[in-house]
Scaffold this motif. Structure first.
Motif, PDB file in Angstrom:
ATOM      1  N   PHE A  60     -41.799 -46.347 -46.530  1.00 28.89           N
ATOM      2  CA  PHE A  60     -43.212 -46.539 -46.207  1.00 28.89           C
ATOM      3  C   PHE A  60     -43.880 -45.192 -45.984  1.00 28.89           C
ATOM      4  CE2 PHE A  60     -41.692 -50.692 -44.311  1.00 28.89           C
ATOM      5  CZ  PHE A  60     -42.395 -51.518 -45.174  1.00 28.89           C
ATOM      6  N   LYS A  61     -45.142 -45.106 -46.400  1.00 30.28           N
ATOM      7  CA  LYS A  61     -45.972 -43.955 -46.026  1.00 30.28           C
ATOM      8  C   LYS A  61     -46.578 -44.250 -44.649  1.00 30.28           C
ATOM      9  CE  LYS A  61     -47.499 -42.481 -50.622  1.00 30.28           C
ATOM     10  NZ  LYS A  61     -48.692 -42.306 -51.480  1.00 30.28           N
ATOM     11  N   PRO A  62     -47.022 -43.201 -43.938  1.00 34.68           N
ATOM     12  CA  PRO A  62     -47.676 -43.442 -42.643  1.00 34.68           C
ATOM     13  C   PRO A  62     -48.899 -44.356 -42.778  1.00 34.68           C
ATOM     14  CG  PRO A  62     -47.203 -41.113 -42.921  1.00 34.68           C
ATOM     15  CD  PRO A  62     -46.880 -41.785 -44.230  1.00 34.68           C
ATOM     16  N   SER A  63     -49.515 -44.378 -43.962  1.00 33.54           N
ATOM     17  CA  SER A  63     -50.689 -45.228 -44.195  1.00 33.54           C
ATOM     18  C   SER A  63     -50.326 -46.711 -44.215  1.00 33.54           C
ATOM     19  CB  SER A  63     -51.334 -44.865 -45.533  1.00 33.54           C
ATOM     20  OG  SER A  63     -50.384 -45.013 -46.590  1.00 33.54           O
ATOM     21  N   ALA A  64     -49.051 -47.028 -44.162  1.00 30.80           N
ATOM     22  CA  ALA A  64     -48.601 -48.417 -44.251  1.00 30.80           C
ATOM     23  C   ALA A  64     -48.395 -49.057 -42.882  1.00 30.80           C
ATOM     24  CB  ALA A  64     -47.297 -48.483 -45.054  1.00 30.80           C
ATOM     25  N   ALA A  65     -49.136 -48.603 -41.881  1.00 30.82           N
ATOM     26  CA  ALA A  65     -48.959 -49.128 -40.518  1.00 30.82           C
ATOM     27  C   ALA A  65     -49.050 -50.653 -40.482  1.00 30.82           C
ATOM     28  CB  ALA A  65     -49.993 -48.507 -39.578  1.00 30.82           C
ATOM     29  N   HIS A  66     -49.960 -51.233 -41.281  1.00 29.23           N
ATOM     30  CA  HIS A  66     -50.121 -52.690 -41.297  1.00 29.23           C
ATOM     31  C   HIS A  66     -48.870 -53.379 -41.852  1.00 29.23           C
ATOM     32  CE1 HIS A  66     -51.193 -51.241 -45.259  1.00 29.23           C
ATOM     33  NE2 HIS A  66     -51.168 -52.466 -45.741  1.00 29.23           N
TER      34      HIS A  66
END
Length: 135
Positions: free
Chosen positions: A85-91
């Motif tokens: 996961f990238k950090p942008s994938a928090a959801h």
């Protein structure tokens, strides 16, 4: 020099995986671990329901890299390829603890890994990369 240049150096990718190597010598990810329990018929009805609902949610929420590139997880071409996961994938990451609870109930270890350089990136989209670990 834009911010993105320095940001890319410090991006922390996140993966949830077994601390133990599987028969191929790789570390199975969180979804593979729970799907294995399901295949073996070890999940309770409640756990299986959780798995189906959330796997469907994930299928709808983001792209399965193998639908874009069928060779991405080919063991001959890309040995040990793993999704991070990238950090942008928090959801997306927010739903993982439920999976970890099911695994823990069955005594299956799963750890969160962080890496700024998970390997040779062979697939990338807005929320994930698939990387082949460096030999």
């Amino acid at each position: 020099m834009g911010m993105t240049d320095s940001d890319s150096e410090t991006t922390q990718y996140i993966r949830f995986q077994s601390p133990h190597r599987n028969t191929r010598g790789h570390f199975t990810g969180v979804f593979g671990l729970i799907n294995t329990l399901a295949r073996e018929g070890r999940l309770t009805d409640e756990q299986e329901s959780f798995r189906r609902v959330n796997n469907s949610w994930y299928d709808a929420a983001y792209t399965d890299p193998s639908t874009v590139d069928p060779t991405v997880y080919d063991h001959e071409i890309n040995p040990g390829a793993a999704a991070w996961f990238k950090p942008s994938a928090a959801h997306l990451i927010a739903r993982v603890p439920g999976y970890l609870e099911v695994l823990a109930a069955h005594g299956v270890d799963c750890r969160m890994m962080r890496s700024v350089d998970p390997g040779r990136v062979i697939y990338e989209d807005d929320v994930q990369v698939v990387a082949v670990p460096y030999a």
